[in-house]
Design an enzyme around this catalytic site. Structure first.
Site, mmCIF file in Angstrom:
data_model
loop_
_atom_site.group_PDB
_atom_site.id
_atom_site.type_symbol
_atom_site.label_atom_id
_atom_site.label_comp_id
_atom_site.label_asym_id
_atom_site.label_seq_id
_atom_site.Cartn_x
_atom_site.Cartn_y
_atom_site.Cartn_z
ATOM 1 N N GLY A 189 0.811 -1.215 0.000
ATOM 2 C CA GLY A 189 0.000 0.000 0.000
ATOM 3 C C GLY A 189 0.838 1.256 0.000
ATOM 4 O O GLY A 189 0.320 2.355 -0.035
ATOM 5 N N SER A 215 4.697 -12.058 -4.197
ATOM 6 C CA SER A 215 3.626 -12.053 -5.192
ATOM 7 C C SER A 215 3.851 -10.899 -6.150
ATOM 8 O O SER A 215 4.640 -10.004 -5.903
ATOM 9 C CB SER A 215 2.273 -11.905 -4.500
ATOM 10 O OG SER A 215 2.275 -10.765 -3.708
ATOM 11 N N ARG A 216 3.159 -10.975 -7.243
ATOM 12 C CA ARG A 216 3.072 -9.809 -8.109
ATOM 13 C C ARG A 216 2.091 -8.833 -7.471
ATOM 14 O O ARG A 216 1.447 -9.150 -6.475
ATOM 15 C CB ARG A 216 2.590 -10.237 -9.494
ATOM 16 C CG ARG A 216 3.527 -11.252 -10.151
ATOM 17 C CD ARG A 216 3.178 -11.455 -11.605
ATOM 18 N NE ARG A 216 3.943 -12.548 -12.176
ATOM 19 C CZ ARG A 216 5.186 -12.443 -12.643
ATOM 20 N NH1 ARG A 216 5.821 -11.284 -12.587
ATOM 21 N NH2 ARG A 216 5.806 -13.486 -13.140
ATOM 22 N N ALA A 217 2.010 -7.628 -8.052
ATOM 23 C CA ALA A 217 1.121 -6.607 -7.509
ATOM 24 C C ALA A 217 -0.294 -7.144 -7.375
ATOM 25 O O ALA A 217 -0.761 -7.893 -8.233
ATOM 26 C CB ALA A 217 1.124 -5.396 -8.426
ATOM 27 N N SER A 220 -1.461 -2.749 -6.397
ATOM 28 C CA SER A 220 -0.440 -1.701 -6.467
ATOM 29 C C SER A 220 0.200 -1.664 -7.855
ATOM 30 O O SER A 220 0.007 -2.567 -8.659
ATOM 31 C CB SER A 220 0.624 -1.971 -5.413
ATOM 32 O OG SER A 220 1.426 -3.060 -5.799
ATOM 33 N N THR A 224 6.824 -6.917 -5.341
ATOM 34 C CA THR A 224 8.253 -7.224 -5.292
ATOM 35 C C THR A 224 8.666 -8.096 -6.477
ATOM 36 O O THR A 224 9.718 -7.877 -7.089
ATOM 37 C CB THR A 224 8.583 -7.918 -3.959
ATOM 38 O OG1 THR A 224 8.371 -6.965 -2.921
ATOM 39 C CG2 THR A 224 10.017 -8.403 -3.920
ATOM 40 N N ASP A 277 -9.856 -4.985 -0.179
ATOM 41 C CA ASP A 277 -8.937 -5.467 0.849
ATOM 42 C C ASP A 277 -9.672 -6.342 1.855
ATOM 43 O O ASP A 277 -10.864 -6.198 2.080
ATOM 44 C CB ASP A 277 -8.292 -4.283 1.579
ATOM 45 C CG ASP A 277 -7.291 -3.573 0.686
ATOM 46 O OD1 ASP A 277 -6.718 -4.230 -0.189
ATOM 47 O OD2 ASP A 277 -7.102 -2.361 0.859
ATOM 48 N N SER A 285 -3.056 -15.162 2.948
ATOM 49 C CA SER A 285 -2.188 -15.087 1.773
ATOM 50 C C SER A 285 -0.723 -15.029 2.191
ATOM 51 O O SER A 285 0.115 -15.804 1.722
ATOM 52 C CB SER A 285 -2.572 -13.842 0.957
ATOM 53 O OG SER A 285 -1.619 -13.572 -0.029
ATOM 54 N N LYS A 309 -2.342 1.471 2.631
ATOM 55 C CA LYS A 309 -3.302 0.371 2.640
ATOM 56 C C LYS A 309 -3.938 0.252 4.032
ATOM 57 O O LYS A 309 -5.143 0.096 4.163
ATOM 58 C CB LYS A 309 -2.576 -0.922 2.288
ATOM 59 C CG LYS A 309 -3.482 -2.118 2.153
ATOM 60 C CD LYS A 309 -2.746 -3.213 1.409
ATOM 61 C CE LYS A 309 -3.632 -4.378 1.100
ATOM 62 N NZ LYS A 309 -2.988 -5.282 0.134
#
Lengths: 513, 513
Positions: A189, A215-217, A220, A224, A277, A285, A309
């Site tokens: 976030g 994870s991918r976005a 966002s 990372t 969210d 997760s 976030k």
């Protein structure tokens, strides 16, 4: 009371209807679609209609796809046309026989309906849900309903623990020949907060094992994994990941590539589109991936701020408690850190722009963003303490020394090489500077709007897209001074982001200086 | 603070990217899909990717479609392939120029997210949601999330009133040259309860104006529109409906055909797939259609029972209060009747089977189901009183006289003729009798499982599919005695329903007689 069942029925069912697979060359992203001719005998005998959920069976594999009906000559009568996703899921070739039948009723969804009426999920229900998700039996609307039912704070601790366990149970689980395996996570976030790419090389250089999967976005402009991917391959298989960690002590891989929590990967696609969210889904997760990755000690960064976030210190504390309690139930040492979430970290937002900031810190450049550097040192220091490499209060000094000596930069290069080779950063073809119309001191920044802007420009899919932000809190702006630079890979996306910027008047708030 | 916006950007946006329309002949049901070549300049310039939401613009029409990307030779580079639904929505021909651009962000969905965090919807938010739904801007996962957010009792009275008004505002509204226009509705959940097809001819024969629009099945094996459709056309346009009512005083039309509450029609498709109930959506759905149809006096039948849609008397009373209060706010006289929902009404379940029961009652056949007949007389009587054609307590006698004299049957035939001509009932090709294994007195019937069974057999899509139920409450069964007869239009569906029946042990409960 029971029902007389003629013995013939099951025999017929087992046979089903067999067609020849044909790749139609239609990319529906992750959606499994099967195309049948409306006048095909199978469509008519089985009562299939557009949007029917159909099981495709090939050898030991069964997947569930949505039917699109072709009225035209796209297909032969005895062909089952497959979208790219269906093709990959079944692993077939043109002409391979595929059996088709109505998908069975989605029994586990009854628990979702019951949840919406106030009945909590139990362990067995969530395991069945996770199994059905991984088997592809949940259509998008089922996934959206599940996510909505779990949104906000609708999952309690027991449900969150059960969901985490269920997500672990339906995926792979890694093991490492070490007593201490560390990991970190940021709940996100905060645009640009790419500390993982600094923390991993620092602690790995100090001898800790850190098999990091990211994870991918979700909602966002860059996760990372998205940012690391512009620097090195991240779609590692389990065995590749094992080799990288054996050689370098750490890695930065995409979690979806190693199927550590495949149910989560499927949920994330729909969560991303909905931008919803959920505390419970977030905890499940994060922790399911940590457990599956074989971590023993996990540090979790929770930035909070009005437009982060997590919006308040209270909400951040609640989330920290939930993470720690759920971690304990799963046998993980979890430590949470609350941090400042009032503005972006570093200057870049979007995969390539964030990677630039990371490289500047690792290389010790004068123009490296100090806020990103300091956050990474704090987190690496805490992780060194948590993992037993530094005494309480001594971790940050060790981290600083590791960064300044160049050991972290060498370790990062080693990790990139082990993951398949360091990459050149992609260049954006289009850019546009947005300038301040009025002067004054910057007193507030809307993280969410900056994120939206970077996403409209194409991030994270377009790796070079995003923005560089030139006006952190406290900056004194003069009219016409650059506020941010937008980057896009196509003129259409640049235009789209500019249209959005035009309608938003409060990306930053200024006061008379 | 504001942003400098280069003036060129909007000019580019207005131009957009223009391609030639091409019908691909793919039926995706109501989903608007557009197919583009991956290597088309438009895809690359705009940054479109699989599952992008894209606005298609043709003349004054703009619709939002989901992108599927073609890697093959299905299309030319300058073609926009359209699914059947997109084709219909745009009303184009092969080669018509269509402009494409990214869909604007779905602003109204922010209110849905806020609702999930506990903030109630306000009037403006729900109007914007309804407008976006009708404009096709909500994808399936957005619709599923909205429905979930409104499920159960999550909408309060004010929100329900606002949603009803919003649904009315975005559709057509009919007016009739009469002071009293009556209507009736049953909240459903009771298989076979097809009283509307009896009530309309009775009250119309008595001189009341009753322009009845009905929905197709939501979660049941047949809606009133589905059952009527096996007897006469129901997809009337507004002008046709007006003519039928002018001539006969009443009609039984499909509401979706006259777009009286088009937002509701879109929601219903997803509600059906999810099988989620919602008091607020139900009230808004029912009353928006009544207001839009120009009704002034509305009678609503609420059957309740352990396995009906409404499960307790308390829930039925709550729903009645909500319907009456919401009706009052919208200027409607609403009267609710609670009725017995412990077992199916009549013997037939599924469009054609229910139509058989209706015809038997209208024709005064000896084998006509008495429970269906009695319910229809009660409701017609109340409606005659509500509409001022009979004094309090005298309505049912007038209804009985109208049925027994044959006036109602003649009126029904007149309505069918006016709607386009009475039809022959379709015949099922496959049937199977399920028999009782054990003897005993039937003390409970699971309406939901009977409905599921009829749906698995193909109802309501396959009009001849469904079942006839032979064991109402109180029946004393001997082993081997027929319990129900299943009908299907394809062997696959019959088999599918039989598979389900085999796994269900409690369709009916028996006790020693």
């Amino acid at each position: 009371m029971s029902i007389h069942q003629p013995p013939a029925a099951n025999a017929v069912h087992a046979a089903g209807s067999v067609l020849r697979a044909r790749r139609l060359g239609i990319d529906t992203y992750q959606h499994l679609v099967v195309y049948l001719r409306r006048d095909s005998p199978v469509c008519r005998a089985e009562g299939f209609e557009a949007q029917s959920r159909i099981e495709l069976i090939c050898g030991a594999l069964t997947v569930t796809a949505t039917l699109n009906v072709a009225d035209s000559e796209l297909l032969e009568l005895d062909e089952a046309g497959l979208s790219d996703a269906s093709w990959r899921a079944l692993g077939v070739r043109d002409g391979t026989p595929v059996q088709l039948r109505h998908a069975a009723p989605l029994q586990s969804f009854a628990a979702v309906r019951a949840k919406l009426q106030g009945r909590p999920f139990d362990d067995a229900a969530l395991l069945a849900v996770a199994q059905d998700i991984v088997a592809g039996r949940y259509s998008d609307i089922h996934l959206a309903t599940l996510i909505t039912a779990c949104s906000g704070s609708h999952l309690d601790l027991a449900e969150t623990i059960a969901l985490t366990r269920a997500m672990v149970a339906v995926g792979q689980r890694m093991q490492w020949p070490a007593e201490v395996v560390v990991d970190k996570h940021c709940v996100g976030g905060l645009p640009g907060n790419r500390t993982t790419l600094l923390v991993v090389p620092i602690v790995a250089a100090c001898g800790l094992i850190m098999p990091k999967t990211s994870s991918r976005a979700i909602t966002s402009p860059a996760g990372t994994a998205d940012t690391m991917e512009v620097l090195a391959p991240v779609s590692l298989e389990v065995e590749q990941m094992r080799q990288v960690v054996r050689r370098e002590g750490g890695c930065i891989a995409w979690g979806g590539g190693v199927a550590l929590s495949p149910a989560d990967d499927i949920l994330i696609r729909v969560e991303r589109a909905l931008e919803l969210d959920s505390d419970g889904l977030l905890v499940a997760s994060v922790l399911s991936k940590k457990v599956a990755a074989g971590a023993t000690h996990v540090l979790i960064d929770i930035p909070w701020g009005r437009t982060a976030k997590v919006r308040s210190e209270q909400a951040a504390r609640q989330l920290a408690n939930r993470l720690e309690a759920c971690g304990q139930a799963l046998g993980l040492h979890v430590r949470c850190v609350l941090s400042d979430g009032s503005q972006p970290v570093g200057s870049g937002i979007g995969p390539a722009q964030e990677a630039l900031d990371v490289l500047a810190v690792l290389r010790g450049q004068d123009d490296a963003p100090q806020d990103l550097r300091q956050r990474a040192l704090t987190l690496a220091g805490l992780l060194l303490e948590l993992g037993g490499k530094a005494a309480q209060g001594q971790g940050e000094a060790l981290a600083l020394q590791t960064l300044e000596s160049g050991a972290a930069w060498r370790k990062f290069q080693g990790i990139c090489a082990a993951q398949g080779g360091m990459r050149e950063l992609p260049q954006a073809c289009c850019s546009q500077v947005l300038t301040a119309r009025h002067g004054g001191r910057v007193v507030a920044i809307d993280n969410r709007k900056l994120s939206t802007l970077a996403k409209l420009a194409g991030a994270p899919r377009a790796a070079a897209a995003g923005l560089r932000f030139h006006a952190p809190l406290g900056t004194v702006l003069t009219p016409g001074q650059p506020l941010l630079t937008l980057y896009a890979e196509t003129p259409g996306e640049l235009r789209y982001a500019l249209d959005y910027a035009e309608t938003q008047s409060a990306l930053v708030t200024v006061e008379d200086a």
